[in-house]
Design an enzyme around this catalytic site. Structure first.
Site, PDB file in Angstrom:
ATOM      1  N   GLY A  19     -16.745  94.756  -1.783  1.00 19.05           N
ATOM      2  CA  GLY A  19     -17.782  95.755  -1.562  1.00 19.05           C
ATOM      3  C   GLY A  19     -18.092  96.570  -2.807  1.00 19.05           C
ATOM      4  O   GLY A  19     -18.078  97.804  -2.779  1.00 19.05           O
ATOM      5  N   GLY A  23     -21.953 102.373  -4.743  1.00 20.42           N
ATOM      6  CA  GLY A  23     -21.001 103.372  -4.289  1.00 20.42           C
ATOM      7  C   GLY A  23     -19.673 103.372  -5.011  1.00 20.42           C
ATOM      8  O   GLY A  23     -19.575 103.078  -6.201  1.00 20.42           O
ATOM      9  N   ILE A  24     -18.622 103.708  -4.257  1.00 19.19           N
ATOM     10  CA  ILE A  24     -17.282 103.842  -4.827  1.00 19.19           C
ATOM     11  C   ILE A  24     -16.770 102.505  -5.356  1.00 19.19           C
ATOM     12  O   ILE A  24     -16.094 102.449  -6.380  1.00 19.19           O
ATOM     13  CB  ILE A  24     -16.312 104.419  -3.780  1.00 19.19           C
ATOM     14  CG1 ILE A  24     -16.780 105.797  -3.318  1.00 19.19           C
ATOM     15  CG2 ILE A  24     -14.902 104.523  -4.354  1.00 19.19           C
ATOM     16  CD1 ILE A  24     -16.040 106.335  -2.110  1.00 19.19           C
ATOM     17  N   GLY A  25     -17.104 101.423  -4.666  1.00 18.37           N
ATOM     18  CA  GLY A  25     -16.644 100.109  -5.115  1.00 18.37           C
ATOM     19  C   GLY A  25     -17.172  99.747  -6.489  1.00 18.37           C
ATOM     20  O   GLY A  25     -16.418  99.299  -7.355  1.00 18.37           O
ATOM     21  N   SER A 144      -9.401 106.732   5.602  1.00 17.37           N
ATOM     22  CA  SER A 144     -10.332 107.859   5.548  1.00 17.37           C
ATOM     23  C   SER A 144      -9.706 109.094   6.171  1.00 17.37           C
ATOM     24  O   SER A 144      -8.878 109.001   7.088  1.00 17.37           O
ATOM     25  CB  SER A 144     -11.628 107.523   6.297  1.00 17.37           C
ATOM     26  OG  SER A 144     -12.475 108.658   6.384  1.00 17.37           O
ATOM     27  N   TYR A 168     -15.608 103.963  13.733  1.00 14.53           N
ATOM     28  CA  TYR A 168     -15.182 104.136  12.348  1.00 14.53           C
ATOM     29  C   TYR A 168     -13.784 104.759  12.286  1.00 14.53           C
ATOM     30  O   TYR A 168     -12.913 104.281  11.549  1.00 14.53           O
ATOM     31  CB  TYR A 168     -16.187 105.010  11.596  1.00 14.53           C
ATOM     32  CG  TYR A 168     -15.895 105.171  10.127  1.00 14.53           C
ATOM     33  CD1 TYR A 168     -16.228 104.169   9.225  1.00 14.53           C
ATOM     34  CD2 TYR A 168     -15.289 106.325   9.633  1.00 14.53           C
ATOM     35  CE1 TYR A 168     -15.957 104.309   7.867  1.00 14.53           C
ATOM     36  CE2 TYR A 168     -15.016 106.477   8.282  1.00 14.53           C
ATOM     37  CZ  TYR A 168     -15.354 105.466   7.401  1.00 14.53           C
ATOM     38  OH  TYR A 168     -15.087 105.613   6.055  1.00 14.53           O
TER      39      TYR A 168
END
Length: 278
Positions: A19, A23-25, A144, A168
């Protein structure tokens, strides 16, 4: 405990970040490439994967970049992805199971599973099992701060009615439990360390979809890079990190009965085959 320092050099080390087209990836992959590491990136859109590859190659400081396009909502695709990596790359230093989704409505995968559960839990469980023999140093899973406090085994597929935040939260406590269980198994076998983290409240597409843009910029989200590279956590395993510090896992994640039951279910759902414990 520590922070990511951009001067840390990663030449000769190979990192796989799922991923990683935004974003963060993508930010993590860029950090690793800028530090001289070899980086394997992944996404489900070939166009976005190619654009991300070009961006990371421009930033690379001596290492190579490989890119793969696979859909992690399909277990067959997960298997194909792992087979391609094993064919192309002899060893991985670190696997970062970064890919994840936040679904706005109920949807099922081609395999008949709820989408959030499939991508966020089943895929990293199967993918890690298939690459385990290639991973030398560390496995980093993404959980998370929004993780739930319990695993409702009667609602893994949202049988009680779909909730975006509920599905989630369930997937993220499951990733904590998976991390703790795998770490115990690999400690006995002398395998890589396994840790999970909350990557921070970061202004990504996922945050916007579920909570609104209320976090820090992506450029400040260095938690995954820290956990994948920092020498001070080299021997740490089975822990949950928040703000680059070890904090307590949520609720039932540490309960052996919960971990064992979840593991058995995930083996059945994915067909994953793990090395037998001695």
């Amino acid at each position: 405990m520590g922070t990511w320092r951009s001067g840390q050099q990663q030449q000769g080390k190979t990192y796989l970040v799922t991923g990683s087209t935004d974003g963060i990836g993508q930010h993590t992959a860029l950090n690793l490439a800028r530090a001289g590491g070899n980086v394997i990136i992944h996404g489900r859109s070939s166009q976005r994967v190619d654009a991300s590859r070009q961006r990371i190659e421009k930033a690379a400081a001596g290492g190579w970049v490989k890119a793969y396009t696979y859909d992690l909502s399909s277990m067959a695709s997960v298997r194909d992805f792992a087979a391609a990596v094993r064919h192309d790359v002899q060893t991985l230093n670190v696997l970062l199971n970064n890919a994840g989704v936040f679904e706005q409505r109920m949807s099922k995968t081609v395999d008949g599973f709820e989408m959030t559960w499939s991508v966020n839990v089943m895929a990293p469980f199967l993918f890690t099992s298939l690459l385990l023999d290639s991973i030398q140093d560390r496995i980093v899973n993404v959980s998370s701060i929004s993780a739930g406090s319990s695993v409702d085994f009667s609602n893994l597929q949202q049988e009680k009615g779909f909730s975006s935040h509920g599905s989630y939260a369930l997937s993220k406590i499951a990733m904590m439990a998976f991390t703790a269980k795998l770490a115990k198994r690999l400690q006995k076998q002398g395998g890589p360390t396994v840790n999970c983290l909350d990557p921070g409240t970061v202004n990504t597409k996922m945050l916007e979809a579920g909570w609104g843009m209320c976090g820090m910029p992506v450029s400040a989200a260095n938690g995954e890079t820290f956990l994948a590279t920092d020498p001070c956590v080299k021997a740490t395993t089975g822990e949950y990190f928040n703000g680059n510090r070890v904090v307590s896992m949520r609720g039932e994640a540490r309960k052996t009965k919960v971990q064992d039951r979840l593991w058995t279910i995930l083996e059945q759902q994915t067909g994953a085959v793990w090395p037998q414990q001695s």
